[in-house]
Design a protein around this motif. Structure first.
Motif, PDB file in Angstrom:
ATOM      1  N   SER A 116       1.613   1.530  14.557  1.00  0.00           N
ATOM      2  CA  SER A 116       1.131   2.058  14.423  1.00  0.00           C
ATOM      3  C   SER A 116       1.094   3.476  14.051  1.00  0.00           C
ATOM      4  CB  SER A 116       0.526   2.918  15.593  1.00  0.00           C
ATOM      5  OG  SER A 116       1.181   3.025  17.064  1.00  0.00           O
ATOM      6  N   ASN A 117       2.530   4.373  13.946  1.00  0.00           N
ATOM      7  CA  ASN A 117       2.450   5.524  13.687  1.00  0.00           C
ATOM      8  C   ASN A 117       4.028   5.576  12.820  1.00  0.00           C
ATOM      9  OD1 ASN A 117       0.856   7.767  14.654  1.00  0.00           O
ATOM     10  ND2 ASN A 117       2.064   7.087  16.637  1.00  0.00           N
ATOM     11  N   LEU A 118       2.868   6.351  11.228  1.00  0.00           N
ATOM     12  CA  LEU A 118       3.617   5.870  10.234  1.00  0.00           C
ATOM     13  C   LEU A 118       4.274   7.680   9.732  1.00  0.00           C
ATOM     14  CD1 LEU A 118       2.280   4.141   7.740  1.00  0.00           C
ATOM     15  CD2 LEU A 118       3.499   3.152   8.617  1.00  0.00           C
ATOM     16  N   ASP A 119       5.487   7.627   8.788  1.00  0.00           N
ATOM     17  CA  ASP A 119       5.982   9.067   8.925  1.00  0.00           C
ATOM     18  C   ASP A 119       5.547   9.850   7.789  1.00  0.00           C
ATOM     19  OD1 ASP A 119       8.847   7.140  10.710  1.00  0.00           O
ATOM     20  OD2 ASP A 119       7.455   8.772  11.586  1.00  0.00           O
ATOM     21  N   SER A 120       5.443   9.267   7.211  1.00  0.00           N
ATOM     22  CA  SER A 120       6.252  10.225   5.294  1.00  0.00           C
ATOM     23  C   SER A 120       4.305   9.358   5.031  1.00  0.00           C
ATOM     24  CB  SER A 120       7.065   9.962   4.521  1.00  0.00           C
ATOM     25  OG  SER A 120       7.317   8.415   4.399  1.00  0.00           O
ATOM     26  N   SER A 121       3.955   9.652   3.815  1.00  0.00           N
ATOM     27  CA  SER A 121       3.632   9.803   3.005  1.00  0.00           C
ATOM     28  C   SER A 121       3.837   8.268   1.519  1.00  0.00           C
ATOM     29  CB  SER A 121       2.963  11.006   1.874  1.00  0.00           C
ATOM     30  OG  SER A 121       2.130  12.428   2.313  1.00  0.00           O
ATOM     31  N   ALA A 122       4.572   8.067   1.877  1.00  0.00           N
ATOM     32  CA  ALA A 122       5.984   7.735   1.372  1.00  0.00           C
ATOM     33  C   ALA A 122       5.656   6.153   2.175  1.00  0.00           C
ATOM     34  CB  ALA A 122       6.984   7.966   0.565  1.00  0.00           C
ATOM     35  N   GLN A 123       5.559   6.204   3.138  1.00  0.00           N
ATOM     36  CA  GLN A 123       6.168   5.109   4.106  1.00  0.00           C
ATOM     37  C   GLN A 123       3.645   4.549   3.521  1.00  0.00           C
ATOM     38  OE1 GLN A 123       6.698   6.100   7.853  1.00  0.00           O
ATOM     39  NE2 GLN A 123       8.434   5.301   7.535  1.00  0.00           N
ATOM     40  N   ILE A 124       2.724   5.433   3.783  1.00  0.00           N
ATOM     41  CA  ILE A 124       1.716   5.255   3.873  1.00  0.00           C
ATOM     42  C   ILE A 124       1.266   4.048   2.547  1.00  0.00           C
ATOM     43  CG2 ILE A 124      -1.091   6.014   3.782  1.00  0.00           C
ATOM     44  CD1 ILE A 124      -0.140   8.736   5.326  1.00  0.00           C
ATOM     45  N   LEU A 125       2.049   5.012   1.399  1.00  0.00           N
ATOM     46  CA  LEU A 125       1.938   4.870  -0.126  1.00  0.00           C
ATOM     47  C   LEU A 125       2.639   3.217  -0.438  1.00  0.00           C
ATOM     48  CD1 LEU A 125       1.892   7.558  -2.903  1.00  0.00           C
ATOM     49  CD2 LEU A 125      -0.053   6.564  -1.042  1.00  0.00           C
ATOM     50  N   ALA A 126       3.429   2.749   0.539  1.00  0.00           N
ATOM     51  CA  ALA A 126       4.226   2.187   0.084  1.00  0.00           C
ATOM     52  C   ALA A 126       3.836   0.761   1.694  1.00  0.00           C
ATOM     53  CB  ALA A 126       5.773   1.834   0.416  1.00  0.00           C
ATOM     54  N   TRP A 127       3.013   0.358   2.065  1.00  0.00           N
ATOM     55  CA  TRP A 127       2.206   0.006   2.576  1.00  0.00           C
ATOM     56  C   TRP A 127       0.485  -0.740   1.823  1.00  0.00           C
ATOM     57  CZ3 TRP A 127       3.228  -3.532   6.877  1.00  0.00           C
ATOM     58  CH2 TRP A 127       4.594  -3.541   6.968  1.00  0.00           C
ATOM     59  N   ALA A 128       0.695   0.648   1.529  1.00  0.00           N
ATOM     60  CA  ALA A 128      -1.038   0.188   0.578  1.00  0.00           C
ATOM     61  C   ALA A 128      -0.564  -0.680  -0.643  1.00  0.00           C
ATOM     62  CB  ALA A 128      -1.477   1.195   0.084  1.00  0.00           C
ATOM     63  N   VAL A 129       1.239  -0.961  -0.764  1.00  0.00           N
ATOM     64  CA  VAL A 129       1.357  -1.878  -1.469  1.00  0.00           C
ATOM     65  C   VAL A 129       1.554  -3.358  -0.996  1.00  0.00           C
ATOM     66  CG1 VAL A 129       3.186  -2.540  -3.610  1.00  0.00           C
ATOM     67  CG2 VAL A 129       2.138   0.129  -3.305  1.00  0.00           C
ATOM     68  N   VAL A 130       1.905  -2.898  -0.108  1.00  0.00           N
ATOM     69  CA  VAL A 130       2.082  -4.060   0.528  1.00  0.00           C
ATOM     70  C   VAL A 130       0.449  -5.098   1.623  1.00  0.00           C
ATOM     71  CG1 VAL A 130       2.550  -5.488   3.347  1.00  0.00           C
ATOM     72  CG2 VAL A 130       4.259  -3.630   2.209  1.00  0.00           C
ATOM     73  N   PHE A 131      -0.217  -3.849   1.605  1.00  0.00           N
ATOM     74  CA  PHE A 131      -1.445  -5.208   1.886  1.00  0.00           C
ATOM     75  C   PHE A 131      -1.963  -5.238   0.695  1.00  0.00           C
ATOM     76  CE2 PHE A 131      -1.019  -2.565   5.790  1.00  0.00           C
ATOM     77  CZ  PHE A 131      -1.289  -3.149   6.482  1.00  0.00           C
ATOM     78  N   GLY A 132      -2.476  -4.727  -0.463  1.00  0.00           N
ATOM     79  CA  GLY A 132      -3.049  -5.217  -1.554  1.00  0.00           C
ATOM     80  C   GLY A 132      -2.554  -5.989  -2.635  1.00  0.00           C
ATOM     81  N   ALA A 133      -0.797  -6.242  -1.803  1.00  0.00           N
ATOM     82  CA  ALA A 133      -0.042  -7.604  -2.715  1.00  0.00           C
ATOM     83  C   ALA A 133      -0.792  -8.694  -1.841  1.00  0.00           C
ATOM     84  CB  ALA A 133       1.048  -7.400  -2.723  1.00  0.00           C
ATOM     85  N   ALA A 134      -1.275  -8.552   0.119  1.00  0.00           N
ATOM     86  CA  ALA A 134      -0.946  -9.060   0.526  1.00  0.00           C
ATOM     87  C   ALA A 134      -2.626 -10.039  -0.022  1.00  0.00           C
ATOM     88  CB  ALA A 134      -1.167  -8.882   1.702  1.00  0.00           C
ATOM     89  N   GLN A 135      -3.293  -9.636  -1.069  1.00  0.00           N
ATOM     90  CA  GLN A 135      -4.947 -10.338  -1.505  1.00  0.00           C
ATOM     91  C   GLN A 135      -5.078 -11.502  -1.189  1.00  0.00           C
ATOM     92  OE1 GLN A 135      -5.834 -10.960  -5.109  1.00  0.00           O
ATOM     93  NE2 GLN A 135      -3.505 -10.955  -5.129  1.00  0.00           N
ATOM     94  N   GLN A 136      -3.512 -11.348  -2.136  1.00  0.00           N
ATOM     95  CA  GLN A 136      -2.301 -13.387  -2.518  1.00  0.00           C
ATOM     96  C   GLN A 136      -3.012 -14.204  -1.398  1.00  0.00           C
ATOM     97  OE1 GLN A 136      -3.130 -14.052  -6.002  1.00  0.00           O
ATOM     98  NE2 GLN A 136      -2.520 -15.713  -5.142  1.00  0.00           N
ATOM     99  N   LEU A 137      -3.223 -13.949  -0.243  1.00  0.00           N
ATOM    100  CA  LEU A 137      -3.618 -14.524   0.723  1.00  0.00           C
ATOM    101  C   LEU A 137      -4.924 -15.275   0.500  1.00  0.00           C
ATOM    102  CD1 LEU A 137      -1.486 -12.984   3.801  1.00  0.00           C
ATOM    103  CD2 LEU A 137      -0.508 -14.557   2.670  1.00  0.00           C
ATOM    104  N   VAL A 138      -5.552 -14.735   0.612  1.00  0.00           N
ATOM    105  CA  VAL A 138      -7.192 -14.476   0.576  1.00  0.00           C
ATOM    106  C   VAL A 138      -7.799 -15.670  -0.486  1.00  0.00           C
ATOM    107  CG1 VAL A 138      -9.866 -13.948   1.099  1.00  0.00           C
ATOM    108  CG2 VAL A 138      -7.968 -13.234   1.807  1.00  0.00           C
ATOM    109  N   THR A 139      -7.111 -14.869  -1.679  1.00  0.00           N
ATOM    110  CA  THR A 139      -7.492 -15.279  -2.859  1.00  0.00           C
ATOM    111  C   THR A 139      -6.338 -16.215  -3.188  1.00  0.00           C
ATOM    112  OG1 THR A 139      -6.053 -13.976  -4.897  1.00  0.00           O
ATOM    113  CG2 THR A 139      -8.093 -12.524  -3.898  1.00  0.00           C
ATOM    114  N   GLY A 140      -5.359 -16.546  -2.742  1.00  0.00           N
ATOM    115  CA  GLY A 140      -4.942 -18.006  -3.226  1.00  0.00           C
ATOM    116  C   GLY A 140      -6.108 -18.961  -2.642  1.00  0.00           C
ATOM    117  N   LEU A 141      -6.477 -19.047  -1.630  1.00  0.00           N
ATOM    118  CA  LEU A 141      -7.664 -20.235  -1.474  1.00  0.00           C
ATOM    119  C   LEU A 141      -8.369 -20.434  -3.144  1.00  0.00           C
ATOM    120  CD1 LEU A 141      -8.249 -18.708   1.998  1.00  0.00           C
ATOM    121  CD2 LEU A 141      -6.455 -20.987   1.601  1.00  0.00           C
TER     122      LEU A 141
END
Length: 162
Positions: A116-141
């Motif tokens: 719930s508490n990210l410490d830096s802007s870099a962490q926020i941007l990194a999680w955006a990468v992770v969540f963006g890549a996670a689209q494959q879980l949905v579109t993989g179907l």
């Protein structure tokens, strides 16, 4: 199926752009900011900016495109293959943008308490990468369904020519 995928991609793109516009008009309401200490941490600065949602969506879109591109070459060929593959690829772009923004909103809302508490802007941007890549879980179907459709089309074409 290609037309349905294209329509879904257009609709998701409109939703993603709408979220970005909402972020520009009301950055405080849709701001992806965390407060691990006295000073808030946001995507770019220590306050929510109007372009944050667009930035996070763009990062998610790029991550979605990269992760989604890994699945596309696995389809066996037919004459209708290219149109369906393009529609699948295009669908991954707005899906990646939306999963990045929605994932971070869930984190901001403390949906997963340990994250719930990210410490830096870099962490926020990194999680955006992770969540963006996670689209494959949905579109993989959807990819698997498209592969089934393509195999059926290829089988019918082979039966007709035999």
């Amino acid at each position: 199926m290609r037309n349905a995928l294209a329509a879904a991609a257009v609709l998701l793109t409109l939703i993603a752009v709408g979220a970005g516009v909402g972020g520009v008009l009301r950055p405080g309401d849709l701001g992806i900011c965390f407060k691990p200490a006295a000073v808030p941490v946001c995507a770019v600065e220590n306050r929510a900016l109007g372009g944050d949602i667009f930035l996070l969506g763009f990062i998610g879109m790029v991550a979605g495109a990269v992760s989604g591109s890994l699945s596309l070459p696995h389809f066996s060929g037919t004459s209708t293959r290219l149109g369906l593959l393009v529609a699948l690829a295009v669908l991954k772009l707005p899906t990646g943008a939306l999963t990045a923004v929605l994932g971070l909103l869930l984190m901001r809302g403390q949906f997963v308490p340990a994250l719930s508490n990210l410490d830096s802007s870099a962490q926020i941007l990194a999680w955006a990468v992770v969540f963006g890549a996670a689209q494959q879980l949905v579109t993989g179907l959807i990819d698997r369904q498209a592969d089934t459709v393509l195999k059926q089309v290829a089988g019918k074409a082979h039966q007709v020519s035999a």
